[in-house]
Design a protein around this motif. Structure first.
Motif, mmCIF file in Angstrom:
data_model
loop_
_atom_site.group_PDB
_atom_site.id
_atom_site.type_symbol
_atom_site.label_atom_id
_atom_site.label_comp_id
_atom_site.label_asym_id
_atom_site.label_seq_id
_atom_site.Cartn_x
_atom_site.Cartn_y
_atom_site.Cartn_z
ATOM 1 N N TYR A 290 31.542 33.984 39.933
ATOM 2 C CA TYR A 290 32.874 34.793 40.564
ATOM 3 C C TYR A 290 32.532 34.749 41.921
ATOM 4 O O TYR A 290 33.484 34.768 43.175
ATOM 5 C CB TYR A 290 33.413 35.928 40.202
ATOM 6 N N GLU A 291 31.441 35.503 42.714
ATOM 7 C CA GLU A 291 31.030 35.705 43.618
ATOM 8 C C GLU A 291 31.446 34.228 44.862
ATOM 9 O O GLU A 291 31.188 34.211 45.594
ATOM 10 C CB GLU A 291 29.735 35.510 43.936
ATOM 11 N N GLU A 292 30.998 33.268 43.671
ATOM 12 C CA GLU A 292 30.861 31.479 44.881
ATOM 13 C C GLU A 292 32.510 31.119 44.434
ATOM 14 O O GLU A 292 32.978 31.013 45.954
ATOM 15 C CB GLU A 292 30.331 30.613 43.722
ATOM 16 N N LEU A 293 33.101 31.964 43.707
ATOM 17 C CA LEU A 293 34.571 31.407 43.756
ATOM 18 C C LEU A 293 35.573 32.295 45.352
ATOM 19 O O LEU A 293 36.203 31.545 45.849
ATOM 20 C CB LEU A 293 35.319 31.851 42.676
ATOM 21 N N ALA A 294 35.195 33.175 45.097
ATOM 22 C CA ALA A 294 35.576 34.428 45.616
ATOM 23 C C ALA A 294 35.154 34.316 47.414
ATOM 24 O O ALA A 294 36.025 33.665 48.418
ATOM 25 C CB ALA A 294 35.146 35.580 45.731
ATOM 26 N N ALA A 295 34.111 33.869 47.180
ATOM 27 C CA ALA A 295 33.626 33.347 49.296
ATOM 28 C C ALA A 295 33.924 32.356 49.574
ATOM 29 O O ALA A 295 34.360 32.093 50.779
ATOM 30 C CB ALA A 295 31.925 33.090 48.967
ATOM 31 N N ARG A 296 34.920 31.211 48.364
ATOM 32 C CA ARG A 296 34.920 29.942 49.208
ATOM 33 C C ARG A 296 36.920 30.225 49.030
ATOM 34 O O ARG A 296 37.304 29.020 49.630
ATOM 35 C CB ARG A 296 35.066 28.962 48.120
ATOM 36 N N ALA A 325 40.211 40.693 41.716
ATOM 37 C CA ALA A 325 40.367 40.598 42.780
ATOM 38 C C ALA A 325 40.721 39.129 43.235
ATOM 39 O O ALA A 325 41.848 38.874 43.858
ATOM 40 C CB ALA A 325 39.088 41.354 44.382
ATOM 41 N N ILE A 326 40.130 38.149 42.576
ATOM 42 C CA ILE A 326 40.906 37.119 43.222
ATOM 43 C C ILE A 326 41.963 36.432 42.169
ATOM 44 O O ILE A 326 42.621 36.285 43.215
ATOM 45 C CB ILE A 326 38.965 35.688 41.890
ATOM 46 N N MET A 327 42.297 36.809 40.899
ATOM 47 C CA MET A 327 43.046 36.591 40.167
ATOM 48 C C MET A 327 44.588 37.468 41.696
ATOM 49 O O MET A 327 45.865 37.028 41.565
ATOM 50 C CB MET A 327 43.537 37.327 38.491
ATOM 51 N N ASN A 328 44.301 38.759 41.870
ATOM 52 C CA ASN A 328 45.125 39.694 42.272
ATOM 53 C C ASN A 328 45.537 38.536 43.686
ATOM 54 O O ASN A 328 46.885 38.613 43.996
ATOM 55 C CB ASN A 328 44.637 40.677 43.326
ATOM 56 N N ARG A 329 44.488 37.762 44.694
ATOM 57 C CA ARG A 329 44.985 37.274 45.429
ATOM 58 C C ARG A 329 45.734 36.053 45.340
ATOM 59 O O ARG A 329 46.428 35.283 45.929
ATOM 60 C CB ARG A 329 43.595 36.687 46.586
ATOM 61 N N LEU A 330 45.220 35.308 44.278
ATOM 62 C CA LEU A 330 45.947 34.320 43.824
ATOM 63 C C LEU A 330 47.325 34.426 42.726
ATOM 64 O O LEU A 330 48.340 33.960 43.576
ATOM 65 C CB LEU A 330 45.535 33.867 42.466
ATOM 66 N N ARG A 331 47.554 35.551 42.388
ATOM 67 C CA ARG A 331 49.469 36.006 42.368
ATOM 68 C C ARG A 331 49.678 36.176 44.033
ATOM 69 O O ARG A 331 51.394 35.921 43.108
ATOM 70 C CB ARG A 331 49.181 37.616 40.977
ATOM 71 N N LYS A 332 49.272 36.609 44.606
ATOM 72 C CA LYS A 332 49.831 37.201 45.771
ATOM 73 C C LYS A 332 50.803 36.105 46.605
ATOM 74 O O LYS A 332 50.947 35.997 47.376
ATOM 75 C CB LYS A 332 49.235 37.926 46.396
ATOM 76 N N ALA A 333 49.755 34.552 46.240
ATOM 77 C CA ALA A 333 49.521 33.551 47.004
ATOM 78 C C ALA A 333 50.716 32.409 46.141
ATOM 79 O O ALA A 333 51.269 31.867 46.965
ATOM 80 C CB ALA A 333 48.296 33.064 47.237
#
Ligand code: TXA
Ligand code: MG
Length: 340
Positions: A290-296, A325-333
């Protein structure tokens, strides 16, 4: 640095060397705007005590004035310039997570203008874990108010090129540094209520906060047990690429079927589908990576635009650890969240 190209549309490109950071500090002292690297994303900084400078942040980003800014300090000792009082629990968190990706919401001190906090009586403050950011704050001699250095509504910038894409010609300078390692913004934690509440999930996870505080930490908009938003309706888009992003939720096999049929349909029409991080797939059922996912994440969203895709498909991941955090950003995007 190449002397022949030190400005882009009038925005000064500065290096990370002490002389350049000191120059950036002087620009902030004089009321200017400087974008700078942090461990999360690039920030757009101004002197937090200078109302005119803070107004310029909102103008440069096209940011609605009801969205408060985070104040950045270079040492916990600076906190008393920013907050009126330090709530219970804050000391533990500061000791454990600063410098780092945790913004703490506390009562606002009077010398921080209300504009910084969009009129709220509170203020979010953090000490970033990045030597250039810390040196810049020290050089400017003042706590720095800084939102992410993107145009409002665009994905946050994790490289200085992203900053230039969005803001060249609108700000005084950018400090050119490497890619931001964490890649999603800080966790915003409200300490002014009866219990701690995560207002925005980010680089410090809920699990880490709970371990240090020894209590449950609520996430605004989430029922504790569910890990999914109570009101997932997307009122406005945020962190958004230009192409529509559809976020697929539901059983994996059904998501796959849908992806295949949508891709075929688009290809037949001569249109292009982008998959948000093909690497996502290998992580879908695990939190490792997930760190890698977030970073990219933001870089990938911007690359979709650069490639000119017509549709972006993304799949849900587990909302645990950085996954929240990743899901929060994806939902907003997302322009649409589709349960298959
Ligand atoms: O990692 C980060 O936090 C980056 C880097 C540059 O430090 N900054 C950042 O700032 O992401 P920005 O402005 O893009 O996001 C600030 C978030 C917003 O969601 C805002 O609503 C919230 O923090 N916030 C700021 N002050 C607040 C306050 N007093 N009460 C509640 N929320 C607040
Ligand atoms: Mg932002």
């Amino acid at each position: 640095m190449n002397r022949t190209k030190i400005r882009v549309n009038g925005t000064l490109l500065l290096g990370e060397d002490p002389a350049s950071v000191s120059r950036a500090g002087s620009i902030i002292k004089r009321g200017g705007l400087v974008a700078f690297p942090t461990e999360t994303v690039y920030g757009l900084g101004a002197a937090s005590t200078n109302i005119e400078a803070v107004k310029r942040i909102f103008t440069a980003k096209g940011r609605p004035s009801d969205n408060p800014l985070i104040v950045h300090i270079s040492h916990p000792g600076q906190l008393n310039q920013v907050v009126k009082s330090i709530p219970v629990g804050a000391h533990l968190l500061i000791e454990k997570f600063w410098p780092g990706p945790l913004s703490l919401v506390m009562p606002r001190a009077e010398n921080i203008p209300a504009l910084v906090s969009a009129g709220l009586s509170t203020v979010a403050v953090r000490m970033p874990n990045h030597p250039v950011a810390l040196n810049l704050i020290t050089a400017s001699g003042v706590p720095i108010a800084a939102p992410s250095a993107n145009r409002s509504g665009r994905p946050s910038p994790t490289t200085f090129n992203h900053v230039l894409e969005d803001l060249s010609g609108r700000i005084d300078a950018v400090i050119k540094s490497k890619v931001c390692p964490i890649g999603v913004e800080s966790t915003v934690l409200d300490l002014t209520g009866p219990g701690p509440v995560i207002l925005r999930p980010g680089g410090v996870t809920r699990e880490e906060l709970e371990e240090v505080l020894g209590c449950r930490v609520a996430v605004s908009g989430l029922k504790y047990s569910e890990g999914v938003p109570l009101a997932p309706g997307i009122k406005y888009r945020h962190y958004s690429p230009r192409a529509p992003l559809v976020l697929l939720t539901g059983p994996k096999n059904r998501r796959r079927l849908l992806i295949e049929s949508v891709s075929l349909y688009y290809r037949r029409k001569g249109l292009r589908v982008g998959y948000l991080d093909r690497g996502f797939h290998k992580y879908l059922n695990s939190t490792t990576g997930y760190e890698e996912l977030a970073a990219r994440l933001y870089q990938n969203l911007r690359q979709m635009d650069a490639r000119g895709v017509d549709l972006i498909l993304a799949e849900e991941i587990e909302p645990i650890g950085l996954g929240l955090a990743i899901m929060n950003r994806l939902r907003k995007a997302a322009s649409r969240v589709l349960k298959v």
